[in-house]
Design a protein around this motif. Structure first.
Motif, short mmCIF file in Angstrom:
data_model
loop_
_atom_site.label_atom_id
_atom_site.label_comp_id
_atom_site.label_asym_id
_atom_site.label_seq_id
_atom_site.Cartn_x
_atom_site.Cartn_y
_atom_site.Cartn_z
N GLY A 101 0.80 -1.22 0.00
CA GLY A 101 0.00 0.00 0.00
C GLY A 101 0.83 1.26 0.00
O GLY A 101 0.31 2.35 0.28
N LYS A 102 2.11 1.14 -0.33
CA LYS A 102 3.01 2.29 -0.33
C LYS A 102 3.60 2.50 -1.72
O LYS A 102 3.75 1.56 -2.50
CB LYS A 102 4.17 2.07 0.65
N MET A 103 3.92 3.76 -2.03
CA MET A 103 4.65 4.04 -3.26
C MET A 103 5.79 5.00 -2.93
O MET A 103 5.73 5.75 -1.96
CB MET A 103 3.74 4.63 -4.34
N THR A 104 6.83 4.94 -3.74
CA THR A 104 8.01 5.79 -3.54
C THR A 104 7.92 7.00 -4.45
O THR A 104 7.88 6.86 -5.67
CB THR A 104 9.30 5.01 -3.87
N GLN A 105 7.82 8.19 -3.85
CA GLN A 105 7.77 9.41 -4.65
C GLN A 105 9.17 10.04 -4.64
O GLN A 105 9.74 10.31 -3.60
CB GLN A 105 6.75 10.37 -4.08
N LYS A 106 9.71 10.25 -5.85
CA LYS A 106 11.10 10.69 -5.98
C LYS A 106 11.19 12.22 -6.01
O LYS A 106 10.33 12.88 -6.60
CB LYS A 106 11.71 10.11 -7.26
N LYS A 107 12.24 12.72 -5.38
CA LYS A 107 12.50 14.16 -5.35
C LYS A 107 13.53 14.55 -6.40
O LYS A 107 13.84 15.72 -6.55
CB LYS A 107 12.97 14.59 -3.96
N TYR A 108 14.09 13.56 -7.07
CA TYR A 108 15.07 13.82 -8.12
C TYR A 108 14.40 13.67 -9.49
O TYR A 108 13.29 13.13 -9.59
CB TYR A 108 16.27 12.88 -8.00
N TYR A 109 15.10 14.13 -10.53
CA TYR A 109 14.55 14.11 -11.89
C TYR A 109 15.60 13.50 -12.83
O TYR A 109 16.37 14.22 -13.46
CB TYR A 109 14.15 15.52 -12.33
N HIS A 110 15.62 12.17 -12.88
CA HIS A 110 16.53 11.42 -13.75
C HIS A 110 15.69 10.86 -14.90
O HIS A 110 14.90 9.94 -14.69
CB HIS A 110 17.21 10.28 -12.98
N ILE A 111 15.86 11.41 -16.08
CA ILE A 111 15.02 11.04 -17.23
C ILE A 111 15.70 9.94 -18.04
O ILE A 111 16.83 10.09 -18.51
CB ILE A 111 14.74 12.26 -18.12
N GLY A 112 14.98 8.83 -18.21
CA GLY A 112 15.48 7.73 -19.02
C GLY A 112 15.26 8.01 -20.51
O GLY A 112 14.22 8.54 -20.90
N ILE A 113 16.24 7.65 -21.33
CA ILE A 113 16.14 7.84 -22.78
C ILE A 113 16.36 6.49 -23.46
O ILE A 113 17.42 5.87 -23.30
CB ILE A 113 17.19 8.85 -23.29
N PRO A 144 19.58 4.45 -20.77
CA PRO A 144 20.41 5.18 -19.80
C PRO A 144 19.64 6.37 -19.24
O PRO A 144 18.63 6.80 -19.80
CB PRO A 144 21.59 5.64 -20.65
N LYS A 145 20.13 6.91 -18.14
CA LYS A 145 19.44 8.01 -17.47
C LYS A 145 20.24 9.31 -17.61
O LYS A 145 21.46 9.32 -17.47
CB LYS A 145 19.25 7.70 -15.99
N ILE A 146 19.52 10.39 -17.89
CA ILE A 146 20.09 11.74 -17.84
C ILE A 146 19.83 12.25 -16.43
O ILE A 146 18.70 12.57 -16.06
CB ILE A 146 19.44 12.67 -18.88
N ARG A 147 20.88 12.28 -15.60
CA ARG A 147 20.72 12.59 -14.18
C ARG A 147 20.50 14.10 -13.95
O ARG A 147 21.08 14.93 -14.62
CB ARG A 147 21.96 12.15 -13.41
N ASN A 148 19.62 14.37 -12.97
CA ASN A 148 19.37 15.75 -12.52
C ASN A 148 19.09 16.69 -13.69
O ASN A 148 19.67 17.77 -13.81
CB ASN A 148 20.55 16.26 -11.69
N ALA A 149 18.20 16.26 -14.56
CA ALA A 149 17.88 17.04 -15.76
C ALA A 149 17.30 18.40 -15.41
O ALA A 149 17.38 19.33 -16.22
CB ALA A 149 16.90 16.25 -16.64
N ASN A 150 16.74 18.52 -14.22
CA ASN A 150 16.14 19.81 -13.81
C ASN A 150 17.19 20.90 -13.60
O ASN A 150 16.87 22.09 -13.67
CB ASN A 150 15.34 19.61 -12.52
#
Length: 421
Positions: free
Chosen positions: A275-287, A298-304
């Motif tokens: 009944g739990k989900m993990t909400q992320k505070k980072y923004y790593h966008i997969g391409i 692969p992930k583009i880390r901290n795209a924000n």
């Protein structure tokens, strides 16, 4: 002793439908109402029962045949009221009483599955058997929740969803393998080749994602006319040369802005039972990167925190590392959301598979110029097809539509001019 022809009865709208199962065999003793065959139309499956007792002398039908009302199914040797049928029925009854019904262990999380157990395939409806075949499920392993252990579609769904438990334990049992009647080489020259290692590895994760996550896909179009005009106008202030920035860099920035506004899209469910989900505070966008060895993400880390020009450079760098199989394995994990683009190849809308354990993925098609009615007149606009697949356990249709609208706005005019290059 007489012979009786058993024919296909009046089956309503069924006409020229396929036989998907033959439930009896030559020499078998059957009694009235025993199922003989299962037929299937585009809408449903139906069992055809026998309307007489007797012994099957010859079958006149096989799996794959097309049948209609009046077609001959089989010929019976009629021996009703004879000792052979009576004794056979007694034997069947005795054997049935000997069957030990396996009772499942009590599981408080699945109360409906503790009522009964499946004994054989006849305990499932034709519709349930079809559903199981489509999913590659051995229906004899499914616990039925209906009367006498009868299996329904909901039981199969629970069986499938109970298999994958986490990222390492993907599938506990392999689906039943179907052996082809003929070999491929029977029809011409062939070549046996190894499946690329990347594709073999990714197949496990794709199967887990598809069977675990209830996918829904929203299709829409984003107006990227201003974005493309802005992108093509970029020049180096010192040399005057054009600056080449991939459209994907703009889309990454737009996606990050929408993820900030809709945080449920930047989450993961590792085990729905908690009944739990993990909400992320980072923004790593997969391409999703197309390589000769298969698809890699692969992930583009901290795209924000990155400018458009840096994002464009990183996209080129990670794509090159993937194609040369030099990407660090860790860079394929820990994403917020994935973008998969077919724009360079062609096509418009499609249904991308979510990259587990993420809850959404954005598919990008090839942009096209279209006549769009805007501001009271038709104008030529550059439109980008977008396909948003999402996990319906967390995201509902209305939220997905709002996310798409926000993303389109971010990609378009109001967002493009605010971006730092």
């Amino acid at each position: 002793m007489s012979e009786i022809e058993i024919k296909v009865p009046n089956i309503g709208d069924f006409e020229g439908v396929e036989v998907i199962e033959v439930l009896t065999s030559e020499g078998k003793i059957i009694v009235k109402n025993d199922p003989l065959i299962t037929i299937e139309s585009d809408k449903s499956s139906v069992e055809i029962p026998s309307n007489h007792d007797g012994k099957v002398k010859s079958l006149k039908i096989k799996v794959g045949d097309k049948v209609s009302e009046g077609d001959l199914i089989l010929i019976l040797e009629n021996k009703s009221q004879t000792n052979e049928v009576i004794e056979k029925n007694k034997e069947i009854e005795k054997e049935f009483k000997k069957i030990k019904i396996i009772k499942p262990e009590i599981d408080q999380t699945s109360p409906n599955q503790n009522k009964a157990s499946v004994i054989d395939i006849s305990s499932a409806s034709p519709k349930a058997r079809k559903f199981a075949r489509e999913l590659g499920v051995d229906i004899t392993q499914v616990v039925g929740s209906e009367k006498d252990g009868r299996v329904v579609e909901e039981d199969i769904k629970k069986f499938v969803s109970s298999k994958p438990k986490n990222n390492n334990q993907i599938i506990e049992s392999e689906p039943k393998k179907i052996k082809n009647e003929f070999e491929h080489s029977d029809f011409g020259e062939i070549e046996i080749k190894d499946i690329p290692r990347v594709k073999k590895l990714s197949s496990t994760y794709l199967t887990n994602s598809w069977t675990t996550i209830p996918h829904v896909t929203n299709h829409d179009e984003a107006d990227i006319t201003e974005m493309e005009s802005f992108r093509s106008s970029l020049t180096d202030i010192y040399t005057g040369e054009k600056i080449k920035i991939t459209p994907l860099a703009f889309i990454i920035k737009a996606l990050v802005a929408s993820l900030k506004k809709f945080p449920s899209f930047n989450s993961s469910i590792d085990e729905i039972e908690t009944g739990k989900m993990t909400q992320k505070k980072y923004y790593h966008i997969g391409i999703a990167v197309d390589t000769p060895n298969g698809l890699m993400v692969p992930k583009i880390r901290n795209a924000n925190n990155k400018k458009i020009s840096l994002l464009s450079k990183e996209l080129r760098d990670v794509s090159e590392l993937c194609r040369n199989l030099k990407i660090d394995k860790k860079e394929l994990f820990g994403g917020s959301m994935t973008i998969t683009s077919l724009g360079g190849i062609g096509g418009s809308f499609f249904t991308p598979i979510i990259n587990y354990p993420e809850v959404a993925i954005l598919g990008i098609g090839k942009s096209q110029k279209k006549q769009i009615f805007k501001d009271g007149k038709f104008q030529t606009r550059t439109m980008l097809p977008i396909s948003l697949s999402y996990d319906h356990r967390i995201i509902d249709g209305a939220e997905a539509a709002r996310f798409n609208n926000d993303l389109k706005e971010n990609i378009g005019k109001n967002f493009a001019y605010k971006l730092a290059i």
